[in-house]
Design an enzyme around this catalytic site. Structure first.
Site, PDB file in Angstrom:
ATOM      1  N   LYS A  78     -61.685 -72.371  18.002  1.00 58.81           N
ATOM      2  CA  LYS A  78     -61.378 -71.711  19.637  1.00 58.81           C
ATOM      3  C   LYS A  78     -60.968 -72.393  19.636  1.00 58.81           C
ATOM      4  CE  LYS A  78     -63.310 -69.038  23.295  1.00 58.81           C
ATOM      5  NZ  LYS A  78     -64.142 -68.763  23.982  1.00 58.81           N
ATOM      6  N   SER A 153     -64.568 -64.147  25.515  1.00 62.09           N
ATOM      7  CA  SER A 153     -63.220 -64.658  25.556  1.00 62.09           C
ATOM      8  C   SER A 153     -62.905 -65.144  24.141  1.00 62.09           C
ATOM      9  CB  SER A 153     -63.531 -65.871  26.383  1.00 62.09           C
ATOM     10  OG  SER A 153     -64.161 -66.561  26.099  1.00 62.09           O
ATOM     11  N   SER A 177     -68.892 -64.665  25.301  1.00 61.63           N
ATOM     12  CA  SER A 177     -67.522 -64.359  25.070  1.00 61.63           C
ATOM     13  C   SER A 177     -67.563 -64.244  23.147  1.00 61.63           C
ATOM     14  CB  SER A 177     -66.761 -65.839  25.165  1.00 61.63           C
ATOM     15  OG  SER A 177     -66.492 -65.536  26.401  1.00 61.63           O
TER      16      SER A 177
HETATM   17  N1  GLN Z   1     -66.647 -63.125  30.149  1.00 55.30           N
HETATM   18  C1  GLN Z   1     -67.461 -63.851  30.578  1.00 55.30           C
HETATM   19  C2  GLN Z   1     -66.239 -64.535  32.365  1.00 55.30           C
HETATM   20  O1  GLN Z   1     -65.368 -64.497  31.736  1.00 55.30           O
HETATM   21  C3  GLN Z   1     -67.334 -64.700  29.049  1.00 55.30           C
HETATM   22  C4  GLN Z   1     -67.791 -65.969  29.503  1.00 55.30           C
HETATM   23  C5  GLN Z   1     -68.187 -66.865  28.106  1.00 55.30           C
HETATM   24  O2  GLN Z   1     -68.611 -66.535  27.371  1.00 55.30           O
HETATM   25  N2  GLN Z   1     -67.451 -68.011  28.019  1.00 55.30           N
HETATM   26  O3  GLN Z   1     -67.815 -65.617  32.357  1.00 55.30           O
END
Ligand code: GLN
Length: 473
Positions: A78, A153, A177
């Site tokens: 990532k 994400s 995420s």
């Molecule tokens: N949807 C979560 C957020 O926007 C996911 C974030 C994550 O796990 N990086 O905060």
């Protein structure tokens, strides 16, 4: 079967027995990336040259009989995770030119095994989002239906594995995420316990929530990867010094007759829970019962506060962490006459909307006069959510829930509805708030051909047990 479609275990056998080389395996993955990246957009950077170089070295290691579990296996990382000498943008334009001078600890461990990095994957910028639409490099499309999001994400990471562009992916999970995109793309993804894997070199979002974990095609592959990644790190004082279990050996040792599975009623009574998702997960629970497990209905009464707590505490930590991304220390700097304008312009153009929203919400929640009402209150409720889990884990080994209330949604469908996007995290945020591990496993397909994910949650440092359950499922 094409080489790029293999699991880690299958590829290990093929490489070790000389059926194919790492160069061939790597080339198969790179070909797949180049065929599909224009459409799916899973990768921001493809490291062709480096990958082939690493593959050659891996083949030499194998020829000398010095191979380890991941030697010669192609993987993606990532883009919010630092990789030595490989551009790491976090999917934000402000880091468009950022080339880290170091590897994140987990990446260093994987590289030391002789694994092969094929590229850096697209994500919501700095991990902020649930659909990959907050990437400044365009959204990732779902390999099962390109009109749908891949999740977020870590959408690029999930798509890279689901579309067989690599054999595994390393990603970050602050509030879902890893798990939610794994569910949307039909693969396995684990969020480890807070402190299990080193966060050193993971671009910080919310430091008391952030975790780094693997995504792969089987539970067995996840176990192999966790074994390599886990453990104490002097560069991350929050890592736990416990001995790392041999996940790969323990995974097959489940005594299903002794297994107690908790089913939290709050997760199945949610308004908006898709019928097909509910049925698919309930069918898996039934199958476990038929195989001898004891199913225990449980209650986690503070579940409904997980989203509000998350979306106050996380932006608060975010607003502080992102202070360092200012156009001065790292990345792209706007050339302005006044110093203040340099900061302001660099940040205005370098961050997407959601990142700016988090900084503003967090700054507000931490400010004098509001701190007690928001940040402190969120921390107090966070403790109650942790206690809910502590209580149920006195009686059950694991909890089973859907990963997401629905399968992948359409690109553009929720982008402008901030609350709807936050609510997509409803089943993944509680474990994040509590710092406990969760894995998403494939639980079937919807009638529209979209994957459905099921989440197995364990107690703190309970990765081995959730991997065992994931494996029998
Ligand atoms: N949807 C979560 C957020 O926007 C996911 C974030 C994550 O796990 N990086 O905060």
């Amino acid at each position: 079967m094409n080489l790029n479609e293999l699991t880690i275990k299958q590829a290990r056998e093929g490489l070790d027995s000389g059926k194919f080389s790492s160069v061939e395996l790597t080339q198969a993955c790179l070909d797949r990336i180049h065929d599909h990246n224009e459409e799916l957009n899973a990768f921001i950077t493809v490291t062709d040259e480096l990958a082939l170089e690493e593959a050659k070295k891996a083949d030499e290691m194998i020829a000398r009989g010095e191979q380890k579990m991941l030697t010669g296996i192609p993987y993606s990382v990532k883009d919010a995770i630092c990789t030595l000498d490989v551009r790491s943008t976090a999917s934000a334009k402000i880091l468009n030119n950022y080339i880290p001078p170091f590897d994140a600890t987990v990446i260093r461990k994987i590289r030391e095994q002789g694994a092969v990095l094929v590229g850096k994957t697209n994500c919501d910028a700095f991990g902020h989002g649930a659909s990959n639409e907050q990437s400044m490099y365009g959204p990732v499309k779902n390999p099962h239906d390109t009109s749908k999001v891949a999740g977020g994400s870590s959408g690029g990471a999930a798509a890279s594995v689901a579309d067989h562009q690599c054999l595994f992916a390393i990603a970050e999970d602050t509030g879902g995420s890893i798990r939610q995109p794994a569910a949307f793309c039909g693969i396995y993804g684990i969020r480890p316990s807070y402190g299990r894997n080193s966060r050193y070199g993971i671009m910080p979002m919310a430091s008391s929530f952030d975790t780094v974990g693997p995504m792969a095609k089987t539970a067995g592959d996840i176990a192999i990867l966790m074994e390599v990644m886990a453990g104490v790190d002097e560069k991350d004082a929050t890592t736990v010094a416990d001995v790392v279990p041999v996940y790969d050996e323990e995974i097959g040792k489940l005594e299903i007759g002794n297994l107690r599975v908790g089913v939290p009623k709050e997760y199945f009574e949610l308004e908006g829970l898709d019928e097909e998702v509910k049925n698919a997960v309930e069918a898996k629970i039934k199958a476990l019962e038929e195989a001898g497990a004891t199913i225990v209905p449980v209650s986690l009464p503070h579940t409904k506060y997980a989203i509000p707590v998350y979306y106050i505490a996380v932006p608060s930590e975010d607003s502080s962490n992102l202070g360092r991304i200012d156009g001065i220390r790292y990345g792209v700097q706007s050339d302005m006459e006044k110093l203040y304008d340099t900061y302001a312009h660099s940040r205005e153009h370098g961050f997407p909307e959601e990142v700016k929203r988090r900084i503003m919400v967090g700054t507000y929640a931490l400010s004098a006069g509001y701190y007690d009402a928001y940040y402190r209150k969120a921390q107090q409720v966070r403790t109650l959510i942790m206690q809910d889990f502590d209580t149920v884990f006195q009686d059950v080994d694991v909890l089973i829930t859907p990963t997401s209330p629905f399968p992948a949604f359409g690109i553009g469908e929720k982008k402008d509805d901030v609350i709807a996007m936050y609510l997509a995290d409803v089943f993944v945020s509680p474990a994040s708030v509590a710092g406990i591990p969760g894995i998403s496993v494939p639980a079937g397909m919807s009638k529209d051909g979209l994957p459905i994910g099921m989440q197995i949650i364990g107690p703190r440092m309970g990765e081995s047990k959730i991997l065992q359950v994931a494996n029998v499922i």
